[in-house]
Each structure stands twice: as structure tokens, then as C-alpha cells.
Design an enzyme around this catalytic site. Sequence first.
Site, PDB file in Angstrom:
ATOM      1  N   LYS A  11       0.815  -1.215   0.000  1.00  0.00           N
ATOM      2  CA  LYS A  11       0.000   0.000   0.000  1.00  0.00           C
ATOM      3  C   LYS A  11       0.860   1.282   0.000  1.00  0.00           C
ATOM      4  CE  LYS A  11      -3.989  -2.200   2.243  1.00  0.00           C
ATOM      5  NZ  LYS A  11      -5.018  -2.093   3.318  1.00  0.00           N
ATOM      6  N   TYR A  51     -12.437  -1.907  -3.604  1.00  0.00           N
ATOM      7  CA  TYR A  51     -12.956  -1.955  -2.236  1.00  0.00           C
ATOM      8  C   TYR A  51     -14.481  -1.790  -2.192  1.00  0.00           C
ATOM      9  CZ  TYR A  51      -8.402  -2.102   0.098  1.00  0.00           C
ATOM     10  OH  TYR A  51      -7.169  -2.488   0.581  1.00  0.00           O
ATOM     11  N   ASN A 114      -2.086   0.281   6.653  1.00  0.00           N
ATOM     12  CA  ASN A 114      -1.534  -0.944   7.245  1.00  0.00           C
ATOM     13  C   ASN A 114      -0.680  -1.752   6.277  1.00  0.00           C
ATOM     14  OD1 ASN A 114      -3.602  -1.856   5.681  1.00  0.00           O
ATOM     15  ND2 ASN A 114      -4.780  -2.798   7.332  1.00  0.00           N
ATOM     16  N   HIS A 117      -2.277  -5.397   1.513  1.00  0.00           N
ATOM     17  CA  HIS A 117      -3.568  -6.078   1.311  1.00  0.00           C
ATOM     18  C   HIS A 117      -3.285  -7.534   0.966  1.00  0.00           C
ATOM     19  CE1 HIS A 117      -7.476  -7.220  -0.348  1.00  0.00           C
ATOM     20  NE2 HIS A 117      -6.783  -7.809  -1.309  1.00  0.00           N
ATOM     21  N   GLU A 128      -9.676 -10.832  -7.704  1.00  0.00           N
ATOM     22  CA  GLU A 128      -8.758  -9.694  -7.570  1.00  0.00           C
ATOM     23  C   GLU A 128      -7.589  -9.792  -8.545  1.00  0.00           C
ATOM     24  OE1 GLU A 128      -9.856  -9.095  -2.829  1.00  0.00           O
ATOM     25  OE2 GLU A 128      -7.830  -9.685  -3.370  1.00  0.00           O
TER      26      GLU A 128
HETATM   27  P1  IDP Z   1      -7.998  -6.676   5.706  1.00  0.00           P
HETATM   28  O1  IDP Z   1      -7.182  -5.742   4.829  1.00  0.00           O
HETATM   29  O2  IDP Z   1      -7.234  -7.140   6.905  1.00  0.00           O
HETATM   30  O3  IDP Z   1      -8.642  -7.805   4.916  1.00  0.00           O
HETATM   31  P2  IDP Z   1     -10.630  -5.403   5.737  1.00  0.00           P
HETATM   32  O4  IDP Z   1     -11.618  -5.518   6.850  1.00  0.00           O
HETATM   33  O5  IDP Z   1     -10.922  -6.171   4.488  1.00  0.00           O
HETATM   34  O6  IDP Z   1      -9.187  -5.789   6.337  1.00  0.00           O
HETATM   35  O7  IDP Z   1     -10.495  -3.854   5.404  1.00  0.00           O
HETATM   36  C1  IDP Z   1      -9.872  -3.426   4.211  1.00  0.00           C
HETATM   37  C2  IDP Z   1      -8.975  -2.265   4.538  1.00  0.00           C
HETATM   38  O8  IDP Z   1      -9.770  -1.167   4.985  1.00  0.00           O
HETATM   39  C3  IDP Z   1      -7.985  -2.497   5.672  1.00  0.00           C
HETATM   40  O9  IDP Z   1      -6.819  -3.198   5.277  1.00  0.00           O
HETATM   41  C4  IDP Z   1      -7.661  -1.072   6.086  1.00  0.00           C
HETATM   42  O10 IDP Z   1      -6.764  -0.447   5.191  1.00  0.00           O
HETATM   43  C5  IDP Z   1      -9.045  -0.429   5.967  1.00  0.00           C
HETATM   44  N1  IDP Z   1      -9.802  -0.478   7.211  1.00  0.00           N
HETATM   45  C6  IDP Z   1     -10.404  -1.557   7.777  1.00  0.00           C
HETATM   46  N2  IDP Z   1     -11.016  -1.241   8.937  1.00  0.00           N
HETATM   47  C7  IDP Z   1     -10.804   0.089   9.109  1.00  0.00           C
HETATM   48  C8  IDP Z   1     -11.196   1.032  10.136  1.00  0.00           C
HETATM   49  O11 IDP Z   1     -11.861   0.699  11.119  1.00  0.00           O
HETATM   50  N3  IDP Z   1     -10.766   2.327   9.968  1.00  0.00           N
HETATM   51  C9  IDP Z   1     -10.033   2.725   8.895  1.00  0.00           C
HETATM   52  N4  IDP Z   1      -9.664   1.873   7.903  1.00  0.00           N
HETATM   53  C10 IDP Z   1     -10.032   0.580   8.013  1.00  0.00           C
HETATM   54 MG    MG Z   2     -10.070  -7.726   3.441  1.00  0.00          MG
END
Ligand code: IDP
Ligand code: MG
Length: 140
Positions: A11, A51, A114, A117, A128
Site C-alpha cells: 500500500k 474496495y 496498514n 492487502h 482480484e
Molecule cells: P484486511 O485488509 O485485513 O482484509 P478489511 O476488513 O478487508 O481488512 O479492510 C480493508 C482495509 O480497509 C484495511 O486493510 C484497512 O486499510 C481499511 N480499514 C479496515 N477497517 C478500518 C477502520 O476501522 N478504519 C479505517 N480503515 C479501516
Molecule cells: Mg479484506
Amino acid sequence: MALERTFSIIKPDATRRNLTGQINARLEAVGLRIVAQKRKQLTQTEAKAFYAVHAARPFYNDLVAFMTSGPVVLQVLEGENAVLANREVMGATNPADAAEGTIRKDFAESIEANSVHGSDSPENAAIEIAYFFAGCEITS
Ligand code: IDP
Ligand code: MG
């Protein structure tokens, strides 16, 4: 055990800090092979579509803005149980909850920024991968 493929994104928070090589080393250390890789600036349309499953979540607009804030590295990873193996080395979504030694524990800036992905199922991995790569761009 089956040879499997998963989709990965390094990312913008990680490309900004020049961490592509360090993250790739973590992936390779757990037996994942990078069988396709390209650096790209995502468009709004691409980030929104990628997304779309999160479109109703309160963080969706911020997430799209973040994912288009700089270049990403799109990857296809191959290995035994690649989807699960990648999720394990990535760590939990929130770096505060991520296990020691995971990519997110060591590199993520926040729950949003974070660093990586990874697909959450083989079915979504196939969707994807097909969104970002032509078959002829993937070489085992
Ligand atoms: P993942 O990436 O661990 O699969 P997902 O729930 O699919 O997590 O969420 C996709 C992305 O959305 C996350 O990697 C993160 O960048 C963002 N995200 C998820 N939850 C939050 C939140 O509570 N606040 C802000 N961004 C979030
Ligand atoms: Mg996810």
C-alpha cells in the site's frame, strides 16, 4: 496441501517509506513466490471498485483517498495454501492487534495505513488477480 495463488498489494504508506524490498523478503521467507508484480498509481475508479465490498463502511471514502495517495505494488503470490500463508505473515488488520513478526506489526502506521492487502479467500483471490493482471503477465 495445494499450490495456490493469492493477490497482494503493497500500500502507499509502505511504498512512500521505500519498504517494497523488505516486505517482499517477508513474503519470500514464508515460501510465497512473487509470480507477477507491477508498481502502479491506482485511479479513483480502480480503488473504489476494488474496495466496493466496503462501500457502506464509514471509512470507505478515506480508504479510497489513502489507496490513491501514492503508488502501490500489485502482486500475485504463489505457494502452498498461499491465501492463508499470506494472511498469516500480514498480521491482523489493526497493527495494534497484529502478532509479533508480522508485516503489519512491524511496518503498519495505522488500522488504515496498514502496509499490505491480501485476499481473504481463494475465490476472491481469483477475482482480484483477474481485475489487475492478464494471464500472460503471470509466470510461475
Ligand atoms: P484486511 O485488509 O485485513 O482484509 P478489511 O476488513 O478487508 O481488512 O479492510 C480493508 C482495509 O480497509 C484495511 O486493510 C484497512 O486499510 C481499511 N480499514 C479496515 N477497517 C478500518 C477502520 O476501522 N478504519 C479505517 N480503515 C479501516
Ligand atoms: Mg479484506
